[in-house]
Design a protein around this motif. Sequence first.
Motif, PDB file in Angstrom:
ATOM      1  N   GLU A 163      51.871  37.523  60.858  1.00 47.32           N
ATOM      2  CA  GLU A 163      53.025  37.630  61.755  1.00 47.32           C
ATOM      3  C   GLU A 163      53.352  36.247  62.307  1.00 47.32           C
ATOM      4  O   GLU A 163      52.589  35.296  62.159  1.00 47.32           O
ATOM      5  CB  GLU A 163      52.725  38.602  62.903  1.00 47.32           C
ATOM      6  N   SER A 164      54.481  36.149  62.976  1.00 43.41           N
ATOM      7  CA  SER A 164      54.893  34.885  63.602  1.00 43.41           C
ATOM      8  C   SER A 164      53.887  34.480  64.672  1.00 43.41           C
ATOM      9  O   SER A 164      53.443  35.310  65.475  1.00 43.41           O
ATOM     10  CB  SER A 164      56.273  35.048  64.246  1.00 43.41           C
ATOM     11  N   PHE A 165      53.528  33.197  64.701  1.00 37.95           N
ATOM     12  CA  PHE A 165      52.614  32.697  65.723  1.00 37.95           C
ATOM     13  C   PHE A 165      53.341  32.273  67.000  1.00 37.95           C
ATOM     14  O   PHE A 165      52.726  31.697  67.900  1.00 37.95           O
ATOM     15  CB  PHE A 165      51.759  31.543  65.182  1.00 37.95           C
ATOM     16  N   ASN A 166      54.621  32.566  67.111  1.00 35.63           N
ATOM     17  CA  ASN A 166      55.371  32.267  68.325  1.00 35.63           C
ATOM     18  C   ASN A 166      54.971  33.266  69.409  1.00 35.63           C
ATOM     19  O   ASN A 166      55.250  34.458  69.290  1.00 35.63           O
ATOM     20  CB  ASN A 166      56.870  32.364  68.041  1.00 35.63           C
ATOM     21  N   PRO A 167      54.332  32.826  70.506  1.00 34.54           N
ATOM     22  CA  PRO A 167      53.900  33.776  71.532  1.00 34.54           C
ATOM     23  C   PRO A 167      55.048  34.562  72.157  1.00 34.54           C
ATOM     24  O   PRO A 167      54.851  35.699  72.593  1.00 34.54           O
ATOM     25  CB  PRO A 167      53.225  32.882  72.572  1.00 34.54           C
ATOM     26  N   LEU A 168      56.234  33.984  72.201  1.00 35.26           N
ATOM     27  CA  LEU A 168      57.368  34.690  72.792  1.00 35.26           C
ATOM     28  C   LEU A 168      57.777  35.893  71.950  1.00 35.26           C
ATOM     29  O   LEU A 168      58.296  36.877  72.478  1.00 35.26           O
ATOM     30  CB  LEU A 168      58.531  33.727  72.983  1.00 35.26           C
TER      31      LEU A 168
ATOM     32  N   PRO B 282      50.640  42.296  69.284  1.00 37.52           N
ATOM     33  CA  PRO B 282      51.866  43.049  69.590  1.00 37.52           C
ATOM     34  C   PRO B 282      52.902  43.018  68.474  1.00 37.52           C
ATOM     35  O   PRO B 282      53.617  44.008  68.266  1.00 37.52           O
ATOM     36  CB  PRO B 282      52.377  42.362  70.861  1.00 37.52           C
ATOM     37  N   SER B 283      52.973  41.918  67.734  1.00 35.11           N
ATOM     38  CA  SER B 283      53.985  41.804  66.682  1.00 35.11           C
ATOM     39  C   SER B 283      53.761  42.793  65.544  1.00 35.11           C
ATOM     40  O   SER B 283      54.693  43.082  64.791  1.00 35.11           O
ATOM     41  CB  SER B 283      54.029  40.383  66.123  1.00 35.11           C
TER      42      SER B 283
END
Length: 516
Positions: A419-424, A375-376
């Motif tokens: 991309e950021s690995f932060n799921p939020l 999604p990111s």
Amino acid sequence: MKIYYNGTIYTMDKEGRTVAAVGVEGNRIVALFEETPEIDGAEYIDLKSRVMFPGFIDTHIHLVGTGMALGGIDFRDDRSIDDVMKKIAAAAEALPEGSWLVCEGYDDNQLNHKLTRRELDAVTSHKVIVKRICRHAAIVNSAAFNALAISEDVADMEGGHFERQDGMLNGWVHDNAMELFVNASVHETEESLSRHMERAADAMHAVGLTAIHTEDLGYYNNFHNVFRAYQHTFGKGKKQLRLNLLRHTSIFEELMASDYTYDTWIKADSMKFYADGALGGRTALFREPYSDAPETSGLAIYTQQELEAEVQKARRYGATVAVHMIGDRACEMVLDAVEKYPPRSGRDRLIHVSFLAEDLIDRMAELPIICDVQPSFLTSDFPWAIERVGEERLTYAYAWQTLLNKGIIIGGGSDAPIESFNPLVGIDAAVNRRPFDAAVQYTMDEALSVFNAVRLYTELAATVAERPDNGLIKAGYLADFTILEADPFTINPFNIHQIKVAMTVVDGDIVYSTIY
């Protein structure tokens, strides 16, 4: 027994379902309670009004590359080309003679500047490779060309492109051409790989990740070092992060002949290969030419016959395939191959599937496949993606709701360090479909509800992983939990990416906490 209580606990087996408390023995959930029980001898873990979910899972990460990026030169957050050049100069100055300087995260769209070979030459005489954020293209300097004895008359290779300007190499290399420089710059040992993995695991626990799917084995010269580093780093009492291993085609057969064993911490997964490149460098493969570069439709990594041979290779070992595809033509080629050579069991994995078409989605719905989506990507690709492909191809771009409506299983990944690995961050992107610094939202008919967006990183991600005892808070399931400071179902959805993680629990053990 441990009792988790005094929080909002979402089971994720049904939208809106919560329980008052969860009982855990060892590494398993043994009971759900509608009221907090009083049990003699139990250890009570007070959530202090936080919000608990099944442990978050990322279905697509490059673990080693993420650890290296966390400890190295990264331009992801830079907004000025001057800052980028200063970082390169400072890092080069600190290197011993003969070293490679490897940099990550260069985004020419964000910086509104496309680096050239000559600009790098002016900064340092060291060998330099600056990877574009998509990791399907890079800019290298003259010292790097010289080190590999690549001259101005070098020809493109299959699946690789040397970019030129005014007939001369400008330093940009794409896909397989880039891999020549990446491989030359890598000098990792089992010990250094373990350090990268440990650094990444700690950072991933801090954003609530309990499990990941990673693909590292084909990139660091010796896959044995990588696998032994996994074994050294991950497991009970070590870094408690569950790994699904995608196994690159370049080492797949040798790996299959080895005697490595797998368990709940290190699980074998599909054979991985690439069908095309990336949108940013115009190497994603489309049926029709790019709207902003009508001379090209992208780059096919394999011919159709070669792609089918890759699928057949996996089938000889009873394996499924995991294939990178961004453009619609790449997807079409892969569907042709897996329809011709279906798996004996399990589901093939279609990675990214960023740009689709109605006929492709209909075919996908009839096949034993899962989709591994990021999604990111949408937050980084818009609005410039519209210039690349035109309005017409946006109809089935990042078509997550359509895929779910068709009954296709999709899991959420990040492709970190891209991309950021932060799921939020991924959940926010799936819900809101806009760059985080912009108010404009794109193709909102494909936006997911918050519940379905969270499912991408819990229940659906566990299904992608073929881990039937994970992804829900349910009796008998693994005690993997992510505890948040705020509730994504009740806050302003535009703020979901700002929610902080309060605690991460893996295998019944607290591996990260800001409240204890």
